[in-house]
Design an enzyme around this catalytic site. Structure first.
Site, mmCIF file in Angstrom:
data_model
loop_
_atom_site.group_PDB
_atom_site.id
_atom_site.type_symbol
_atom_site.label_atom_id
_atom_site.label_comp_id
_atom_site.label_asym_id
_atom_site.label_seq_id
_atom_site.Cartn_x
_atom_site.Cartn_y
_atom_site.Cartn_z
ATOM 1 N N CYS A 1 0.823 -1.220 0.000
ATOM 2 C CA CYS A 1 0.000 0.000 0.000
ATOM 3 C C CYS A 1 0.850 1.261 0.000
ATOM 4 C CB CYS A 1 -0.942 -0.004 1.202
ATOM 5 S SG CYS A 1 -0.112 -0.018 2.804
ATOM 6 N N HIS B 1 -2.127 1.329 7.092
ATOM 7 C CA HIS B 1 -2.389 1.361 5.652
ATOM 8 C C HIS B 1 -2.120 2.765 5.125
ATOM 9 C CE1 HIS B 1 -4.128 -0.003 1.909
ATOM 10 N NE2 HIS B 1 -5.107 0.873 1.942
ATOM 11 N N ASN C 1 -7.939 4.624 -2.899
ATOM 12 C CA ASN C 1 -7.372 3.424 -2.298
ATOM 13 C C ASN C 1 -6.691 2.585 -3.380
ATOM 14 O OD1 ASN C 1 -6.739 1.520 -0.344
ATOM 15 N ND2 ASN C 1 -8.824 1.316 0.411
#
Length: 449
Positions: free
Chosen positions: A73, A368, A390
């Site tokens: 991520c 994250h 995202n």
């Protein structure tokens, strides 16, 4: 209230059962939770309605990306925060960097750093606290902005079509496990050699063999690294374009440039009161590229961090940020809101548990990284909701886009990367002061890993 003993007694359990049965609402709640689970039973539909996914200010962003079954991520968020620069220069609607390219080198660099740390601590007891942390940190997928910058400068960037995904870039467990297995074996060999009186030159011979094995595994799982490439594409005007014979470093320097990365600063907000605001917090042992600066961040109040993010987004510049994504989230709907679930209405009420308490206890930390690419402002110019890009594909949220309430931002955000021009000078002065060195086991350190 009956006396509570060290052990759980039958008398206690009977009392708990009686108290439960005496509350008639428990039966209804029990049926709901058993049928649909805690989150569905606790979800507030009125809060869901408030997330319109319409934002007053938005940054340009490309098509949704997907890290799949990997912990990349931090890297996806990093390259996605820069791709609008390339989109403008190439005159294209969307662009995606290769997520495999630096992933390959990140593994090699992490392996090298790991083994150097093993050499540094080779004569320590294995039960030493720092040594245990080092031994467990081989070539993990995770990382932070401070890992990304030196990797870019050293190895450059390439378009995704030149460096496409592989099975194990998208499903990294066994790939990483195989390297972890071998690296720990070599780590123990280094420690044994040190105990036998071997010098560092001999220890680095063991390291060299280990790195060659890591390189071997990376090629077999990710493909050979790109040294030069030609890139063809059609721009927004449907014109055919061709970039001839570029190296990854040349592509990076031409379309991004080191100065673009250097002008950005990592703002962190430690909710505890043990570290002063306006000072850099540094974790010496956290780095990917061994010769690079360690992971660090300028500690500021969360409100000031939010204000810097707002200035950047209003200026059209996306913001990399790290948060505790597992809290108060509906992944399918793509909603992050600390009022989304009425847990206290269906379960025992949670007492006072502040953000500082959550962080200090380990309940909450940065887990994250994503990008903030928009904001919805009220009539006074204050943020209500943030648009979040995202890297979980286009099946979640609105084609990969999430909506985050400002109150969730304040409760669960810990880091953000912004241009220094958006940060008040009173905080930037801290960049010139001696960093505060964190212990490897500090909660901030856990987030940085």
């Amino acid at each position: 209230m009956a006396e509570v003993t060290k052990q759980v007694s039958a008398k206690q359990l009977k009392r708990y059962a009686k108290d439960y049965e005496n509350n008639a609402a428990n039966r209804v709640i029990e049926s709901a939770i058993m049928g649909v689970g805690i989150d569905k039973a606790a979800m507030d539909p009125e809060v869901v309605k408030q997330h319109s996914f319409i934002f007053s200010d938005e940054c340009k962003q490309g098509e949704p990306t997907n890290q799949k079954k990997s912990g990349r991520c931090w890297y996806f968020a990093a390259v996605n925060s820069l791709r609008q620069i390339v989109m403008e220069k190439l005159n294209v609607e969307s662009f995606e960097f290769s997520e495999v390219h630096l992933y390959f080198y990140d593994k090699v660099e992490k392996a090298n750093t790991y083994l150097e740390e093993i050499i540094r601590t080779a004569d320590r007891d294995l039960l030493d606290r720092e040594t245990q942390l080092i031994m467990d940190s081989t070539v993990y997928d995770g990382g932070f902005w401070e890992y990304f910058v030196p990797l870019c400068k050293k190895y450059g960037l390439i378009p995704k079509s030149v460096g496409p995904e592989s099975f194990h870039s998208a499903d990294s467990y066994m790939f990483t496990k195989q390297m972890d297995w071998r690296l720990k074996s070599h780590a123990m060999a280094i420690r044994k050699a040190k105990a036998e009186g071997k010098d560092n030159r001999e220890l680095r011979k063991i390291k060299d063999q280990a790195l060659e094995e890591v390189y071997d595994i990376c090629i077999k799982c990710l493909g050979k690294p790109v040294e030069k490439f030609t890139y063809t594409y059609r721009d927004k005007d449907k014109k055919y374009q061709r970039l001839e014979e570029l190296t990854p470093v040349e592509f990076f320097e031409k379309y991004i440039g080191a100065e673009e990365l250097d002008k950005r600063v990592n703002l962190i907000s430690d909710p505890r009161d043990i570290h002063p605001h306006g000072r850099v917090l540094e974790l010496e042992s956290a780095r990917s590229v061994y010769e690079s600066a360690p992971a660090s961040g300028l500690n500021v109040p969360i409100e000031d961090l939010a204000e810097a993010v707002l200035k950047s987004v209003k200026d059209g510049v996306p913001v990399w940020f790290a948060c505790d994504v597992g809290k108060d989230i509906d992944r399918k709907l793509g909603i992050l809101d600390d009022k989304l679930f009425r847990y206290n209405d269906i379960l025992p009420k949670l007492g006072d548990f502040t953000k500082a308490d959550r962080f200090a206890s380990g309940y909450s930390q940065a887990t994250h990284a994503m990008n903030i690419t928009g904001v919805d402002l009220d009539e006074d110019g204050k943020p209500l909701y943030w648009k979040v890009e995202n890297s979980w594909g286009d099946d979640l949220g609105k084609k990969g886009t999430f909506s985050m309430s400002h109150s969730w931002f304040l409760e669960y955000t810990y880091e953000a990367i912004v241009d220094k021009k958006y940060v008040p000078e009173k905080w930037l002065k801290g960049l010139d002061e001696e960093p505060i060195k964190l212990e490897p086991w500090d909660r901030i350190a856990s987030s940085m890993r």
